[in-house]
Scaffold this motif. Structure first.
Motif, mmCIF file in Angstrom:
data_model
loop_
_atom_site.group_PDB
_atom_site.id
_atom_site.type_symbol
_atom_site.label_atom_id
_atom_site.label_comp_id
_atom_site.label_asym_id
_atom_site.label_seq_id
_atom_site.Cartn_x
_atom_site.Cartn_y
_atom_site.Cartn_z
ATOM 1 N N LYS A 1 0.814 -1.214 0.000
ATOM 2 C CA LYS A 1 0.000 0.000 0.000
ATOM 3 C C LYS A 1 0.853 1.272 0.000
ATOM 4 N N LEU B 1 2.048 1.784 -3.574
ATOM 5 C CA LEU B 1 0.934 2.245 -4.402
ATOM 6 C C LEU B 1 0.607 3.707 -4.112
ATOM 7 N N ARG C 1 -5.036 5.946 -11.243
ATOM 8 C CA ARG C 1 -5.511 4.689 -10.648
ATOM 9 C C ARG C 1 -5.918 3.678 -11.724
ATOM 10 N N SER D 1 -4.180 2.830 -2.341
ATOM 11 C CA SER D 1 -3.367 3.822 -3.052
ATOM 12 C C SER D 1 -3.659 5.248 -2.602
#
Length: 653
Positions: free
Chosen positions: A558, A561, A571, A645
């Motif tokens: 995470k 991202l 995205r 993200s």
């Protein structure tokens, strides 16, 4: 009647079935008299039954134990293969599940090293965590099993339903399951720790530099093939314990070989395809290059399940083709708009003309021809011959007769066949009825004729004798089976059900067969049904495994991202990257699974001397289900991707 049959009769749209079973209901068959909760069973009483009459046996109690008939070697092999195919993906799932959260665990162990723990201590701690987790998982699984067991009678999967009592685990097998899960979890944890170096200041992953070697990876499936070749000397050897063990080990080596070869193929592929293409593709390829084991670990279950299912499909198709023979070909020479049916009753009454008249009045029936069929053989036990007994009017519908009178007999050859051979039907020769029945004398033969090409059953497979009742005699009529050849229009609605209803009204013992419909062996159909139900459950389990693995990878990444999004990566690009990371391993895995599954199926058919018959549409469907499951799992992870993200995930303590 059984409760399931009572519900079926009460359901709308089953009027013909209610007509067929139009009798007063006096009781219910309880669970002790049923094989499964969904079984359709009824007992019909009749005043005309008597011991000694054809088809009547007296039973004075229930619960008689019959000697167990062993399965045919091919069905034994099919059962063994089915169990291995169902259990191998479960073992792969357990091995993958043990690695869930592995990166977090390694960081915890590094923190323990910082406060003074040595390598041996951290290894024991890792084993202890795995042991506790495995035992908790087994306990939770046992609880879920006991809860689900109470509702199992409400489920029907692929026509399979069971009673609660049928799901009673054997203590020895339950203990073996617990031990197997724990040992597998500990072994996977130990092997995984060989790939990392847990140091006080962090975790060093040994994933760089070394190139995977193909030699030992290919050796695993090759060893499996060799074990299969050496396992069975002949088809009957499959029941031998040693042969069973070799077959199981050989299959496991082949299926596990898929998981060994896949990382090497993925490494070679990503090395050749990286460095160009859109950003999403490059992100996906780079991630696969850095940690291809994690990518293949998440799809190994699907790949093993697909390889096993293809092998099972190949084996099943070969066995079914061998048992059915040419049943796939149409056995009726009628046009596609018509089909043939055969109704038979072993009553010895000779009411065939009356039976044919009733059947001909059934809506959708175009023609019904009645005759009594008798099987006779010579005294030396030669191949049984067929005799058909009927009035001249019925015989003219089956053969081209110029003249016919009661007392005549005709040798009938197939339409367009050679001249009749009368040596088999020598007038005055003695033959035996029903193999072991009384003797019957061949009557004087009037003429040799040809069968009509338009008869309901199509071309006769052999020469046979047509006789009138007077020429046959009363003894032959008493031993003959009343048979009605029926031609019906396929365009009519519920014609087959109407024929069954007509037969039941005439006599509940009437059997109606539809030759154009291929029918498999009862045992083969039962095994197929059970295996399909098991494959359904395994695919659900593997899909859950993939979902958990994908969610874990997103959780570990995470921060990465979030950095990508913060620096302007859309995205949509990240979502496409995740899809590529799933699609590439799945595509390679399904390709390998197809090759290995087909090779395994061919090897298994070779054990029982069967010729491979491929059901390409079935194989593509199996691969499509595996691919669809992978894509569906990936789509379900997209909401988690978008949350992971978010720039807030850059915060770190």
């Amino acid at each position: 009647m059984s409760p399931a049959l009572r519900k079926l009769l009460a359901a709308p749209g089953n009027g013909l079935l209610r007509e067929r079973l139009d009798h007063p209901v006096t009781g219910e068959v309880t669970d002790r008299g049923l094989v499964d909760p969904g079984e359709y069973v009824f007992y019909l009483g009749g005043e005309h039954m008597a011991v000694g009459v054809k088809g009547v046996d007296r039973l004075d109690h229930f619960g008689k134990v019959y000697p167990q008939k062993p399965l045919d070697p091919e069905l034994t092999l099919l059962s063994i293969v089915g169990m291995v195919v169902l259990l191998a993906p479960v073992a792969v799932f357990i091995a993958a599940a043990v690695r869930f959260g592995g990166e977090h665990r390694d960081r915890r162990l590094a923190a323990l090293r910082l406060v003074g723990a040595d390598r041996r201590t951290t290894a024991r701690i890792a084993a202890g965590e795995t042991l506790v987790s495995a035992l908790i998982g087994v306990a939770l699984g046992a609880v879920l099993f006991m809860i689900g067991r109470r509702f199992i009678e409400l489920m029907d999967i692929q026509g399979l339903s069971v009673f609660t009592e049928d799901l009673t685990p054997q203590p020895a097998l339950a203990a073996l399951t617990v031990v197997g899960v724990v040992v597998l979890a500990l072994a996977v944890t130990r092997l995984a720790m060989n790939g990392v170096a847990v140091e006080p200041l962090g975790v060093v992953r040994r994933s760089g530099g070394a190139t995977r070697r193909l030699g030992w990876r290919i050796a695993v499936p090759v060893l499996g093939l060799l074990l299969l070749k050496a396992s069975v000397g002949s088809g009957s050897d499959i029941r031998d314990t040693t042969s069973v063990v070799l077959v199981v080990v050989g299959m496991l080596a082949l299926l596990v070989g898929v998981t060994a070869v896949l990382p090497w193929i993925l490494e070679q592929l990503t090395g050749a395809l990286g460095g160009f293409g859109p950003v999403s593709w490059q992100l996906a390829v780079r991630r696969l290059q850095l940690n291809s084991e994690a990518a293949t670990r998440s799809v190994n279950g699907i790949v093993v399940a697909v390889a096993g299912a293809i092998a099972l499909q190949t084996l099943f198709t070969g066995i079914a083709h061998a048992q059915n023979g040419s049943s796939g070909a149409a056995r009726s020479s009628s046009a596609p708009s018509t089909q043939a049916a055969v109704a038979s009753l072993d009553d010895g009454r000779g009411y065939t003309e009356r039976y044919a008249s009733v059947f001909s009045s059934t809506p959708g029936v175009q023609q019904a021809v009645g005759y009594a069929e008798l099987s006779v053989s010579t005294s030396d036990g030669d191949v049984p011959q067929t005799v058909r007994i009927a009035e001249c009017g019925q015989l003219r519908l089956l053969a081209s007769l110029s003249t016919c009178a009661d007392g005549d007999a005709f040798v009938v050859s197939p339409h367009g066949g050679a001249a009749a051979d009368r040596t088999v039907w020598k007038p005055g020769s003695a033959m035996r009825m029903d193999t072991n029945g009384p003797r019957w004398t061949v009557p004087r033969i009037t003429a040799a004729v040809e069968a009509r090409s338009s008869n309901p059953q199509g071309v006769f497979p052999e020469k046979m004798l047509f006789v009138t009742p007077r020429a046959a005699g009363a003894s032959a009529m008493a031993h003959a089976v009343s048979t009605i050849d029926i031609t019906y229009a396929t365009s009519g609605a519920d014609v087959q059900d109407r024929l069954r209803t007509t037969a039941a009204r005439l006599d509940p013992s009437f059997a109606v067969d539809f030759p154009a419909q291929a029918t498999g062996a009862t045992a083969l159909d039962g095994i197929k049904r059970d295996l399909l139900a098991g494959v359904t459950a395994v695919l659900l389990l593997i899909a859950a495994s993939m979902l958990l693995g994908a969610l874990e990878q997103l959780r570990d990444r995470k921060r990465v991202l979030a950095v990508l999004v913060t620096f302007g990566t859309p995205r949509r690009t990240l979502s496409s990257s995740i899809l590529w990371q799933t699609a590439v391993p799945v595509a390679m895995g399904l390709l390998v699974a197809g090759v290995v599954g087909t090779a395994l199926g061919n090897a298994l058919l070779g054990l029982i001397g069967r010729t491979p018959v491929y059901d390409w549409s079935g194989m593509l469907a199996i691969a499509g289900i595996g691919a669809a499951a992978s894509v569906a799992v990936t789509v379900l992870t997209l909401p988690t991707l978008w949350r992971s993200s978010h720039p807030a995930n850059l915060r770190h303590e």
